[in-house]
Design an enzyme around this catalytic site. Sequence first.
Site, PDB file in Angstrom:
ATOM      1  N   ASN A  10       0.821  -0.820  -0.020  1.00  0.00           N
ATOM      2  CA  ASN A  10       0.279  -0.240   0.012  1.00  0.00           C
ATOM      3  C   ASN A  10       0.910   1.608  -0.058  1.00  0.00           C
ATOM      4  O   ASN A  10       1.866   1.926   1.210  1.00  0.00           O
ATOM      5  CB  ASN A  10      -0.636  -0.009   1.154  1.00  0.00           C
ATOM      6  CG  ASN A  10      -1.866   1.264   1.599  1.00  0.00           C
ATOM      7  OD1 ASN A  10      -1.498   1.962   0.603  1.00  0.00           O
ATOM      8  ND2 ASN A  10      -2.769   1.198   2.469  1.00  0.00           N
ATOM      9  N   LYS A  12       0.043   4.050  -0.491  1.00  0.00           N
ATOM     10  CA  LYS A  12      -0.355   5.490  -0.040  1.00  0.00           C
ATOM     11  C   LYS A  12      -0.120   6.615  -1.204  1.00  0.00           C
ATOM     12  O   LYS A  12      -0.499   6.360  -1.838  1.00  0.00           O
ATOM     13  CB  LYS A  12      -0.015   5.722   1.734  1.00  0.00           C
ATOM     14  CG  LYS A  12      -0.115   3.980   2.071  1.00  0.00           C
ATOM     15  CD  LYS A  12       0.401   4.869   3.522  1.00  0.00           C
ATOM     16  CE  LYS A  12       0.232   3.784   4.881  1.00  0.00           C
ATOM     17  NZ  LYS A  12      -0.022   3.782   5.667  1.00  0.00           N
ATOM     18  N   HIS A 101      -9.782   1.137   4.988  1.00  0.00           N
ATOM     19  CA  HIS A 101      -8.181   0.853   5.329  1.00  0.00           C
ATOM     20  C   HIS A 101      -8.817   2.546   6.404  1.00  0.00           C
ATOM     21  O   HIS A 101      -9.697   3.150   6.682  1.00  0.00           O
ATOM     22  CB  HIS A 101      -7.330   1.982   4.365  1.00  0.00           C
ATOM     23  CG  HIS A 101      -5.986   1.672   4.821  1.00  0.00           C
ATOM     24  ND1 HIS A 101      -5.636   3.031   5.629  1.00  0.00           N
ATOM     25  CD2 HIS A 101      -5.210   1.126   4.722  1.00  0.00           C
ATOM     26  CE1 HIS A 101      -4.599   2.701   5.854  1.00  0.00           C
ATOM     27  NE2 HIS A 101      -4.213   1.765   5.673  1.00  0.00           N
ATOM     28  N   GLU A 103      -6.863   4.568   7.655  1.00  0.00           N
ATOM     29  CA  GLU A 103      -6.490   6.651   7.402  1.00  0.00           C
ATOM     30  C   GLU A 103      -7.836   6.978   6.896  1.00  0.00           C
ATOM     31  O   GLU A 103      -8.345   7.653   6.355  1.00  0.00           O
ATOM     32  CB  GLU A 103      -5.355   6.463   6.432  1.00  0.00           C
ATOM     33  CG  GLU A 103      -4.862   6.028   7.044  1.00  0.00           C
ATOM     34  CD  GLU A 103      -3.059   5.508   6.539  1.00  0.00           C
ATOM     35  OE1 GLU A 103      -2.793   5.515   5.242  1.00  0.00           O
ATOM     36  OE2 GLU A 103      -2.229   5.343   7.280  1.00  0.00           O
ATOM     37  N   GLU A 173      -5.757  -4.804  11.014  1.00  0.00           N
ATOM     38  CA  GLU A 173      -5.103  -3.943  10.530  1.00  0.00           C
ATOM     39  C   GLU A 173      -5.034  -2.903  11.867  1.00  0.00           C
ATOM     40  O   GLU A 173      -5.782  -1.655  12.576  1.00  0.00           O
ATOM     41  CB  GLU A 173      -4.454  -2.724   9.623  1.00  0.00           C
ATOM     42  CG  GLU A 173      -4.577  -3.248   8.903  1.00  0.00           C
ATOM     43  CD  GLU A 173      -3.395  -2.494   7.173  1.00  0.00           C
ATOM     44  OE1 GLU A 173      -2.752  -2.375   6.680  1.00  0.00           O
ATOM     45  OE2 GLU A 173      -4.164  -1.178   7.210  1.00  0.00           O
ATOM     46  N   GLY A 179       2.177   2.693  10.542  1.00  0.00           N
ATOM     47  CA  GLY A 179       2.639   3.649  10.492  1.00  0.00           C
ATOM     48  C   GLY A 179       3.353   4.438  11.636  1.00  0.00           C
ATOM     49  O   GLY A 179       4.079   5.589  11.741  1.00  0.00           O
ATOM     50  N   SER A 218       3.202  -1.819  10.016  1.00  0.00           N
ATOM     51  CA  SER A 218       4.163  -2.099  10.737  1.00  0.00           C
ATOM     52  C   SER A 218       5.433  -3.696  10.243  1.00  0.00           C
ATOM     53  O   SER A 218       6.368  -3.849  10.403  1.00  0.00           O
ATOM     54  CB  SER A 218       5.114  -1.446  11.814  1.00  0.00           C
ATOM     55  OG  SER A 218       4.703  -0.144  12.690  1.00  0.00           O
TER      56      SER A 218
HETATM   57  C1  PEP Z   1      -0.997   0.209   5.769  1.00  0.00           C
HETATM   58  O1  PEP Z   1      -1.279   1.325   6.121  1.00  0.00           O
HETATM   59  O2  PEP Z   1      -1.732  -0.124   5.263  1.00  0.00           O
HETATM   60  C2  PEP Z   1       0.022  -0.106   6.320  1.00  0.00           C
HETATM   61  C3  PEP Z   1       0.073  -1.223   6.934  1.00  0.00           C
HETATM   62  O3  PEP Z   1       0.464   0.306   6.790  1.00  0.00           O
HETATM   63  P1  PEP Z   1       2.752   0.494   7.541  1.00  0.00           P
HETATM   64  O4  PEP Z   1       3.322  -0.913   7.272  1.00  0.00           O
HETATM   65  O5  PEP Z   1       3.506   1.730   7.142  1.00  0.00           O
HETATM   66  O6  PEP Z   1       1.925   0.480   9.260  1.00  0.00           O
END
Ligand code: PEP
Length: 259
Positions: A10, A12, A101, A103, A173, A179, A218
């Site tokens: 992803n 973003k 998601h 976000e 998630e 992040g 992460s």
């Molecule tokens: C995401 O936004 O789907 C995600 C998992 O981000 P990150 O790996 O940076 O935590």
Amino acid sequence: MPRIPLLVANWKMNLCASEASEFAARLLERLQPHLADLGKAFDLAIAPAFPALDRLGRALADSGIQLAAQNLHAEASGAFTGEVSLAMLEDLGCSFALIGHSERRQLFGETDAMVRAKAERLAESRIAPILCVGETLAQREADQTLEIVAKQLTTALDGADDGLTRQLVVAYEPVWAIGTGRTATPEIAQTVHAAIRKTLIARLGPIGEQTRILYGGSVKPSNARELLSQHDVDGALIGGASLDPDSFAQIALASLETS
Ligand code: PEP
């Protein structure tokens, strides 16, 4: 039937179309000896920002690495300035689309009902939804994780038809792990994934056994192997670490070792 691991990048709001071809070339070089295993031993997809979908799709053509969209609008077409429709994603050859998601939920006010409308729209197509669910830190501390995740799942799926559920992918998630550099322990991930599996089986019957449940938050080369070796962790959704083709390739290869 074993579930084939699925790794989804992803990006973003990162990487321009002009950077996507270089990324693809490097990734394909790193994965060269394993490309024949795509679709058999593992699946890979990349969700770039919309402007890079076309260029990335061309750069990955015939490689077996699939395209994913980060979002779509629930309506088929119309006066929705700035939005992107299902038909547009189909036209570009997307195989997956993220919906819900965190976000989108937190920064753009997406509700469970809006996520459900997007899931219904995707049911008309061969683009598989990757339904993202997860709790905030406050909800985890209040011991509400399983309840929140079950509600997000059931609101999106209740009464959903076969077309939707057969191709469904779920991504767990935890919002506090996205992040932030904080990763859920493999034990936390497995506990929540097992609960998601139970809900899926209760709602969807045997299809729930086959639904892939990805972990996101992460994920990086140093923790991928342990997370991916959990019984109900069938892949990963990767943000930050997917912006570097070398680290995305390392995570992809970790999934082959654990499958
Ligand atoms: C995401 O936004 O789907 C995600 C998992 O981000 P990150 O790996 O940076 O935590």
